[in-house]
Write a protein that holds these residues in place. Structure first.
Motif, PDB file in Angstrom:
ATOM      1  N   MET A 119      46.101 -15.410 -19.463  1.00 54.33           N
ATOM      2  CA  MET A 119      44.858 -16.028 -19.914  1.00 54.33           C
ATOM      3  C   MET A 119      44.248 -16.800 -18.761  1.00 54.33           C
ATOM      4  N   PHE A 156      42.864 -11.771 -20.261  1.00 52.36           N
ATOM      5  CA  PHE A 156      42.097 -12.479 -21.284  1.00 52.36           C
ATOM      6  C   PHE A 156      41.397 -13.681 -20.648  1.00 52.36           C
ATOM      7  N   ILE A 197      38.506 -17.162 -21.895  1.00 46.30           N
ATOM      8  CA  ILE A 197      37.890 -17.894 -22.999  1.00 46.30           C
ATOM      9  C   ILE A 197      36.445 -18.183 -22.631  1.00 46.30           C
ATOM     10  N   THR A 254      32.929  -6.263 -24.667  1.00 44.80           N
ATOM     11  CA  THR A 254      34.257  -5.682 -24.483  1.00 44.80           C
ATOM     12  C   THR A 254      34.212  -4.161 -24.363  1.00 44.80           C
ATOM     13  N   LEU A 286      46.781 -11.806 -29.833  1.00 41.84           N
ATOM     14  CA  LEU A 286      45.491 -11.727 -29.140  1.00 41.84           C
ATOM     15  C   LEU A 286      44.753 -10.413 -29.404  1.00 41.84           C
ATOM     16  N   ARG A 319      43.330 -14.315 -32.670  1.00 35.84           N
ATOM     17  CA  ARG A 319      42.385 -14.955 -31.746  1.00 35.84           C
ATOM     18  C   ARG A 319      41.698 -16.134 -32.419  1.00 35.84           C
ATOM     19  N   ILE A 336      43.755 -19.342 -32.307  1.00 37.74           N
ATOM     20  CA  ILE A 336      43.779 -19.953 -30.977  1.00 37.74           C
ATOM     21  C   ILE A 336      42.406 -20.538 -30.639  1.00 37.74           C
ATOM     22  N   GLU A 337      41.343 -19.843 -31.008  1.00 34.42           N
ATOM     23  CA  GLU A 337      39.992 -20.356 -30.759  1.00 34.42           C
ATOM     24  C   GLU A 337      39.752 -21.653 -31.527  1.00 34.42           C
ATOM     25  N   ARG A 391      35.330 -18.310 -27.287  1.00 41.38           N
ATOM     26  CA  ARG A 391      35.618 -16.947 -27.735  1.00 41.38           C
ATOM     27  C   ARG A 391      36.562 -16.286 -26.745  1.00 41.38           C
ATOM     28  N   ILE A 392      37.704 -15.808 -27.228  1.00 38.96           N
ATOM     29  CA  ILE A 392      38.653 -15.096 -26.377  1.00 38.96           C
ATOM     30  C   ILE A 392      38.177 -13.667 -26.202  1.00 38.96           C
ATOM     31  N   HIS A 441      38.634  -9.779 -24.090  1.00 40.25           N
ATOM     32  CA  HIS A 441      39.569  -8.861 -23.451  1.00 40.25           C
ATOM     33  C   HIS A 441      38.971  -7.464 -23.503  1.00 40.25           C
TER      34      HIS A 441
END
Length: 254
Positions: free
Chosen positions: A15, A40, A42, A51, A99, A105, A108-109, A125-126, A128
């Motif tokens: 990350m 990843f 943020i 994405t 994730l 996600r 974690i967000e 916002r994560i 990937h």
């Protein structure tokens, strides 16, 4: 080079902006980075990272140590087999989640929205994209740090400098200070892989942050500029021939 240069540390950063993870071995592929390195990130603010059609953005778009030093207080871990990502602080886990799922996600967000609320420009916002790296460099590269250069910096500052401030993939010893700065355009052998030096790494204010305490307690770019007339420390290299690298492997110029 005296023939004894070798890898003493190998890391990835799943990350962007969060904890380094030591790696026992890495399989390098041509024109690829270490697997899961900066896979990843943020987003901090506008959610316009696509994405499905990823492109490189300046690091200021994301949460990162240059502006968000409190990230250094968090300890993160990523399990590549399950995509489970956890965040802890002082030995206590705050949150974990997969994730690769919206639910994981989201957990974690939500934690980051509360923990980083004073630094946020919008909902975190994560992001990937498979096969894409969210490194500061737009190309897929491997970063190398010569520990002798850090020792020269320590002598100038008069204090120990944690090498992890530089968030490199590969740390090597057995070189003269700044020897790697002569390797742009040259080929080098790391373990069974062959790489080519691409460009030097200009250091930013992220290196001023202690990776353990999260305190801004040094002025590393300013010291580099004042003493050596450059803010460069370290080398980006591109993998040309794949192979395995691990701590203990020798580094040789081709």
């Amino acid at each position: 080079m005296n023939g004894t240069a070798r890898i003493v540390g190998l890391y990835r950063y799943p990350m962007k902006g969060m904890s380094p993870e030591p790696v026992e071995a890495a399989e390098l592929a041509p024109r690829e980075c270490i697997a899961w390195d900066r896979a990843f990130a943020i987003e901090n603010g506008t959610a316009d990272f696509d994405t499905d059609a990823p492109k490189h953005f300046p690091k200021i778009k994301f949460l990162m140590l240059m502006k968000n030093e409190q990230l250094a207080r968090l300890h993160s871990r990523f399990d590549e087999r399950t995509a489970e990502f956890s965040i802890s602080e002082d030995g206590r886990e705050h949150v974990s989640g997969n994730l690769m799922t919206p639910e994981g996600r989201g957990r974690i967000e939500a934690f980051l929205a509360a923990y980083m609320k004073t630094d946020l420009r919008g909902a975190p916002r994560i992001v990937h994209a498979p096969g894409f790296t969210l490194s500061d460099a737009p190309a897929k590269l491997v970063s190398i740090i010569n520990l002798a250069s850090i020792e020269a910096l320590e002598a100038e500052i008069g204090r120990k400098v944690d090498p992890l401030r530089f968030r490199a993939n590969v740390y090597v010893e057995g070189l003269e200070p700044w020897a790697d700065h002569e390797w742009v355009g040259r080929h080098l052998r790391l373990g069974s892989a062959r790489l080519k030096g691409v460009h030097l790494i200009q250091r930013c204010a992220a290196t001023n942050v202690d990776p353990v305490t999260a305190e801004r307690d040094m002025e590393i770019p300013a010291t580099l500029q004042r003493r050596w007339a450059s803010m460069d420390l370290g080398l980006y290299a591109e993998v040309r021939e794949g192979g395995t690298i691990r701590p203990g492997d020798r580094l040789e110029l081709a």
